[in-house]
Design a protein around this motif. Structure first.
Motif, PDB file in Angstrom:
ATOM      1  N   ASN A  44       0.834  -1.143  -0.001  1.00  0.00           N
ATOM      2  CA  ASN A  44       0.108  -0.134   0.093  1.00  0.00           C
ATOM      3  C   ASN A  44       0.677   1.213  -0.019  1.00  0.00           C
ATOM      4  OD1 ASN A  44      -1.681   2.040   0.600  1.00  0.00           O
ATOM      5  ND2 ASN A  44      -3.016   0.703   1.866  1.00  0.00           N
ATOM      6  N   PRO A  45       0.769   2.119  -0.725  1.00  0.00           N
ATOM      7  CA  PRO A  45       1.491   3.183  -1.011  1.00  0.00           C
ATOM      8  C   PRO A  45       1.169   4.700  -0.185  1.00  0.00           C
ATOM      9  CG  PRO A  45       0.043   3.206  -3.105  1.00  0.00           C
ATOM     10  CD  PRO A  45      -0.413   2.032  -2.057  1.00  0.00           C
ATOM     11  N   ASP A  58       0.089   7.412   2.774  1.00  0.00           N
ATOM     12  CA  ASP A  58       1.295   7.785   3.789  1.00  0.00           C
ATOM     13  C   ASP A  58       2.668   7.426   3.528  1.00  0.00           C
ATOM     14  OD1 ASP A  58      -1.210   8.855   4.985  1.00  0.00           O
ATOM     15  OD2 ASP A  58      -1.395   6.935   6.403  1.00  0.00           O
ATOM     16  N   SER A  59       3.129   7.733   2.296  1.00  0.00           N
ATOM     17  CA  SER A  59       4.603   7.629   1.885  1.00  0.00           C
ATOM     18  C   SER A  59       5.016   6.162   2.213  1.00  0.00           C
ATOM     19  CB  SER A  59       5.357   8.367   2.629  1.00  0.00           C
ATOM     20  OG  SER A  59       6.642   8.624   2.011  1.00  0.00           O
ATOM     21  N   PHE A  60       3.982   5.146   1.915  1.00  0.00           N
ATOM     22  CA  PHE A  60       4.451   3.837   1.928  1.00  0.00           C
ATOM     23  C   PHE A  60       4.876   3.423   3.456  1.00  0.00           C
ATOM     24  CE2 PHE A  60       5.257   4.947  -2.284  1.00  0.00           C
ATOM     25  CZ  PHE A  60       4.896   3.672  -3.050  1.00  0.00           C
ATOM     26  N   ARG A  61       3.902   3.890   4.221  1.00  0.00           N
ATOM     27  CA  ARG A  61       4.049   3.677   5.779  1.00  0.00           C
ATOM     28  C   ARG A  61       3.987   2.032   5.940  1.00  0.00           C
ATOM     29  NH1 ARG A  61       0.143   2.804   9.604  1.00  0.00           N
ATOM     30  NH2 ARG A  61      -1.326   3.080   8.139  1.00  0.00           N
ATOM     31  N   ALA A  62       3.290   1.507   5.168  1.00  0.00           N
ATOM     32  CA  ALA A  62       3.021  -0.034   5.434  1.00  0.00           C
ATOM     33  C   ALA A  62       4.075  -1.040   4.991  1.00  0.00           C
ATOM     34  CB  ALA A  62       1.661  -0.461   5.039  1.00  0.00           C
ATOM     35  N   TYR A  63       5.044  -0.314   4.253  1.00  0.00           N
ATOM     36  CA  TYR A  63       6.134  -1.252   3.660  1.00  0.00           C
ATOM     37  C   TYR A  63       6.956  -1.998   4.647  1.00  0.00           C
ATOM     38  CZ  TYR A  63      10.492  -2.357   1.200  1.00  0.00           C
ATOM     39  OH  TYR A  63      11.472  -2.796   0.720  1.00  0.00           O
ATOM     40  N   ASP A  64       7.136  -3.226   4.534  1.00  0.00           N
ATOM     41  CA  ASP A  64       7.917  -4.132   5.248  1.00  0.00           C
ATOM     42  C   ASP A  64       8.351  -5.375   4.341  1.00  0.00           C
ATOM     43  OD1 ASP A  64       8.335  -6.285   6.838  1.00  0.00           O
ATOM     44  OD2 ASP A  64       7.172  -5.850   8.356  1.00  0.00           O
ATOM     45  N   GLU A  65       9.973  -5.085   4.191  1.00  0.00           N
ATOM     46  CA  GLU A  65      10.485  -5.828   3.280  1.00  0.00           C
ATOM     47  C   GLU A  65      10.156  -7.388   3.602  1.00  0.00           C
ATOM     48  OE1 GLU A  65      15.024  -6.659   2.823  1.00  0.00           O
ATOM     49  OE2 GLU A  65      14.596  -4.922   2.140  1.00  0.00           O
ATOM     50  N   ARG A  66      10.326  -7.792   4.920  1.00  0.00           N
ATOM     51  CA  ARG A  66      10.238  -9.215   5.163  1.00  0.00           C
ATOM     52  C   ARG A  66       8.912  -9.899   4.718  1.00  0.00           C
ATOM     53  NH1 ARG A  66       7.859 -11.727   9.247  1.00  0.00           N
ATOM     54  NH2 ARG A  66       7.364  -9.866  10.110  1.00  0.00           N
ATOM     55  N   LYS A  67       7.895  -8.927   4.980  1.00  0.00           N
ATOM     56  CA  LYS A  67       6.625  -9.465   4.437  1.00  0.00           C
ATOM     57  C   LYS A  67       6.283  -9.832   2.957  1.00  0.00           C
ATOM     58  CE  LYS A  67       4.014  -8.130   8.664  1.00  0.00           C
ATOM     59  NZ  LYS A  67       2.924  -7.282   9.095  1.00  0.00           N
TER      60      LYS A  67
END
Length: 315
Positions: free
Chosen positions: A166-167, A169-178
């Motif tokens: 999800n992009p 809020d400046s990709f707030r939800a980004y999680d590389e591991r997931k």
């Protein structure tokens, strides 16, 4: 409100247009003034109150998957707490309501008497067993089972991994591991070497996205996919783009899909049972996207069809 409803139904009973209407109103009053009805009413209020926020979240078009999954877990926990500790409180509320409106409260130690004809050979049970086990526990367990079936651990994990794309809020939800875990769920699309390459590609991708003005105001994964194609980032980050397309094509049952099926039942009914797929699709799109079509002036529609072919009569 309860007293007002009873009062209105009593008026219908006394001043009904015909006898059948008066009889039905009388039966309805008997049901509503019973302990069974009030008990089920309070049980329904309790369960709907627990799942209200989850229901509202799932019906939003711009779903926040992460918060929705959190609400699923909270709803399960609250339902479990209701099952374990909520009986006495519920019974007290029901009993108080019955006292206020002079509804007979059954003795919980006595044998339960059903309104329907008794089944031969049926086992006698107390009122406490009926209301607590047959109704309270059964209904709560049904709700828990439904949530577990619709949102299993694997489904929840998949949705949470998707939400990392999800992009907003400046990709707030980004999680590389997931996101790596999401790729590993599709071994036919991501080989071992692809997963290794994806890790480095994601590190570059997220810096690029957060520092690019073109991607700063996006709100959904669909918007992200459009922008990536528009600025040809799909050629730069092919593995990330593959993840995004997989997330967009996952068969997730959203409120939009449910509304589409509901609309289909309205459009294609018994009198239109022979409607073909093309005609059905042409009817469904304007019905489902009525908010969009309301913005189109009727004159533009008329002009469009007028130009398709020559007509004997001007539209």
């Amino acid at each position: 409100m309860y007293a007002s409803v009873i009062e209105v139904i009593e008026i219908v009973k006394e001043e009904g247009v015909h006898d059948q209407q008066s009889v039905e109103a009388g039966v309805l009053i008997d049901i509503m003034e019973s302990f069974d009805f009030i008990f089920m009413m309070y049980l329904m209020i309790a369960i709907l109150g627990i799942t209200n926020e989850l229901s509202q979240s799932l019906q939003r078009k711009d779903q926040d998957i992460e918060n929705a999954m959190k609400l699923v877990q909270i709803s399960k926990q609250r339902l479990q707490l209701l099952r374990e500790n909520g009986w006495n409180g519920l019974l007290d509320e029901v009993s108080h309501f019955c006292v206020v409106f002079e509804v007979v409260i059954p003795n919980m130690d006595e044998t339960y008497k059903t309104r329907r004809r008794s089944v031969r050979g049926g086992e006698d049970k107390t009122n406490l067993h009926h209301y607590r086990v047959d109704l309270f526990y059964t209904v709560v367990d049904m709700q828990l089972q439904e949530l577990n079936n619709r949102f299993s651990e694997s489904s929840a994990e998949l949705l949470l991994c998707m939400s990392c794309l999800n992009p907003s809020d400046s990709f707030r939800a980004y999680d590389e591991r997931k996101l790596i875990c999401l790729a590993e769920l599709y071994p036919s699309d991501f080989f071992i070497i692809d997963v290794i390459a994806l890790k480095n590609q994601l590190a570059t991708y997220i810096i690029d996205m957060r520092t690019s003005e073109e991607f700063s105001s996006l709100r959904s994964i669909a918007d992200l996919a459009k922008q990536i194609v528009k600025f040809k980032k799909n050629d730069v980050y092919p593995l990330v783009y593959k993840l995004i397309t997989l997330a967009l094509t996952l068969p997730v049952a959203t409120a939009t899909v449910e509304r589409a099926f509901s609309a289909m039942k309205i459009i294609k009914h018994r009198l239109r049972s022979r409607m073909g797929d093309d005609w059905l699709n042409d009817c469904l799109v304007p019905y489902i996207e009525k908010d969009v079509f309301d913005l189109i002036p009727n004159e533009d529609v008329i002009q469009y069809y007028q130009k398709i072919q020559n007509r004997l009569i001007k539209l």
